[in-house]
Design a protein around this motif. Structure first.
Motif, PDB file in Angstrom:
ATOM      1  N   PHE A   1       0.837  -1.210   0.000  1.00 48.19           N
ATOM      2  CA  PHE A   1       0.000   0.000   0.000  1.00 48.19           C
ATOM      3  C   PHE A   1       0.865   1.250   0.000  1.00 48.19           C
ATOM      4  CE2 PHE A   1      -2.207   3.496   2.024  1.00 48.19           C
ATOM      5  CZ  PHE A   1      -3.403   3.530   1.315  1.00 48.19           C
ATOM      6  N   VAL A   2       1.924   1.228   0.790  1.00 46.81           N
ATOM      7  CA  VAL A   2       2.813   2.394   0.853  1.00 46.81           C
ATOM      8  C   VAL A   2       3.476   2.617  -0.505  1.00 46.81           C
ATOM      9  CG1 VAL A   2       4.889   3.339   1.920  1.00 46.81           C
ATOM     10  CG2 VAL A   2       3.203   2.131   3.326  1.00 46.81           C
TER      11      VAL A   2
ATOM     12  N   ARG B   1      -0.436   8.857  -8.128  1.00 45.76           N
ATOM     13  CA  ARG B   1      -1.355   7.804  -7.687  1.00 45.76           C
ATOM     14  C   ARG B   1      -2.128   8.262  -6.453  1.00 45.76           C
ATOM     15  NH1 ARG B   1       2.877   4.249  -9.467  1.00 45.76           N
ATOM     16  NH2 ARG B   1       3.720   3.943  -7.380  1.00 45.76           N
ATOM     17  N   TRP B   2      -1.485   9.016  -5.602  1.00 45.70           N
ATOM     18  CA  TRP B   2      -2.195   9.551  -4.434  1.00 45.70           C
ATOM     19  C   TRP B   2      -3.287  10.534  -4.870  1.00 45.70           C
ATOM     20  CZ3 TRP B   2      -3.031   8.228   0.330  1.00 45.70           C
ATOM     21  CH2 TRP B   2      -3.594   9.151   1.210  1.00 45.70           C
ATOM     22  N   GLN B   3      -3.005  11.350  -5.869  1.00 46.06           N
ATOM     23  CA  GLN B   3      -4.016  12.266  -6.393  1.00 46.06           C
ATOM     24  C   GLN B   3      -5.189  11.497  -6.998  1.00 46.06           C
ATOM     25  OE1 GLN B   3      -1.300  14.621  -8.948  1.00 46.06           O
ATOM     26  NE2 GLN B   3      -2.047  16.417  -7.841  1.00 46.06           N
TER      27      GLN B   3
ATOM     28  N   ALA C   1      -9.028  11.632  -5.619  1.00 48.97           N
ATOM     29  CA  ALA C   1     -10.154  11.995  -6.481  1.00 48.97           C
ATOM     30  C   ALA C   1     -11.216  10.898  -6.495  1.00 48.97           C
ATOM     31  CB  ALA C   1      -9.657  12.270  -7.898  1.00 48.97           C
ATOM     32  N   LEU C   2     -10.782   9.641  -6.588  1.00 49.22           N
ATOM     33  CA  LEU C   2     -11.727   8.527  -6.661  1.00 49.22           C
ATOM     34  C   LEU C   2     -12.341   8.184  -5.314  1.00 49.22           C
ATOM     35  CD1 LEU C   2      -9.780   6.217  -9.133  1.00 49.22           C
ATOM     36  CD2 LEU C   2     -11.794   7.617  -9.626  1.00 49.22           C
TER      37      LEU C   2
ATOM     38  N   LEU D   1      -9.130  16.784 -14.487  1.00 46.83           N
ATOM     39  CA  LEU D   1      -9.021  17.175 -13.082  1.00 46.83           C
ATOM     40  C   LEU D   1      -7.576  17.326 -12.635  1.00 46.83           C
ATOM     41  CD1 LEU D   1     -10.572  17.653 -10.399  1.00 46.83           C
ATOM     42  CD2 LEU D   1     -10.366  15.194  -9.978  1.00 46.83           C
ATOM     43  N   LEU D   2      -6.719  16.403 -13.079  1.00 45.00           N
ATOM     44  CA  LEU D   2      -5.330  16.382 -12.604  1.00 45.00           C
ATOM     45  C   LEU D   2      -4.349  17.021 -13.583  1.00 45.00           C
ATOM     46  CD1 LEU D   2      -5.223  12.790 -11.043  1.00 45.00           C
ATOM     47  CD2 LEU D   2      -5.864  14.968  -9.982  1.00 45.00           C
TER      48      LEU D   2
END
Length: 258
Positions: free
Chosen positions: A11-12, A20-22, A26-27, A40-41
């Motif tokens: 996960f980290v 990927r964090w963005q 968003a999701l 969006l990004l």
């Protein structure tokens, strides 16, 4: 004393990448299509698609064909998978970070101004009334919730009624589908579409920040008599509703402080 691990938990490794964090952020709020994530990004489509594939391979994001346009897919962040991954990540760091598996009780004092939520699908016979019932069940009337459809059916689907009654102890047999035109002029804190088709034509019942989309397949698509599909749909919607509760709690807090 054991030697420290040389490899970060999966996960980290996935979430640490800025893009990927963005995408996950968003999701976490709403199901979106690739072109919406691109806009969006502000990143190229091929880059967005590449990182979405990595998140899907890692079991954190799922994709489903749009029922409105089969050429499109909606991407969804699986918050239950994120919860399990975060739990494993914390436990890998230190035993003290293992969860105690308790859920905080809702506040005893109900705020004067409660958030309002409208769930929308096409027929208002299965998905949106299930969501309405699940949110009402989980908040015990703390949230004002209603559902409606663009082309309401004459009555609720009996499998939707049965799935809620037999699996969640909720009886909506006396409820009737409603047309969203009956809500013209009303404003809601959140308008959540559960149908890809309804999303495309849903009127403006909320500010942009309050419009969310859950891309839930029509349970009737597998055949009107496929009861197990309705049970799975009710469970999937309940999971979404459960993850919505902290968002609504934050809305309540904001109302109180204003």
């Amino acid at each position: 004393m054991g030697s420290p691990s040389q490899t970060a938990p999966p996960f980290v490794q996935l979430a640490a990448h800025p893009l990927r964090w963005q995408l996950m952020t968003a999701l976490a709020r709403s199901d979106l299509r690739v072109r919406e994530l691109v806009a969006l990004l502000g990143q190229p489509q091929n880059l967005i698609s590449y990182h979405l594939r990595l998140l899907r391979d890692g079991g954190l994001v799922t994709a489903a064909r749009s029922s409105y346009d089969g050429r499109d897919s909606y991407y969804h962040l699986d918050l239950d998978s994120c919860t399990h991954a975060l739990t494993a990540t914390g436990a890998a760091l230190h035993p003290a970070l293992r969860p105690d598996n308790t859920t905080p009780a809702p506040p005893a004092d109900v705020p004067h101004s409660s958030p309002t939520v409208l769930f929308v699908c096409t027929g208002n016979s299965a998905r949106s009334p299930i969501a309405e019932a699940q949110l009402r069940r989980r908040t015990a009337g703390h949230v004002e919730v209603i559902s409606a459809g663009s082309h309401p059916k004459p009555q609720l689907h009996p499998h939707a009624v049965r799935a809620l009654r037999d699996n969640f102890g909720v009886n909506i047999a006396g409820q009737r589908p409603r047309h969203w035109e009956t809500l013209t002029g009303r404003r809601f804190d959140y308008v959540i579409t559960l149908c890809d088709k309804a999303r495309e034509v849903c009127p403006d019942f909320a500010d942009p920040a309050g419009r969310l989309h859950w891309s839930i397949p029509d349970p009737a698509a597998d055949g009107p008599d496929d009861y197990p599909t309705y049970v799975r749909t009710a469970a999937a919607i309940d999971s979404r509703v459960r993850h919505l509760l902290p968002v609504l709690t934050a809305t309540d807090a904001k109302e109180i402080t204003q």
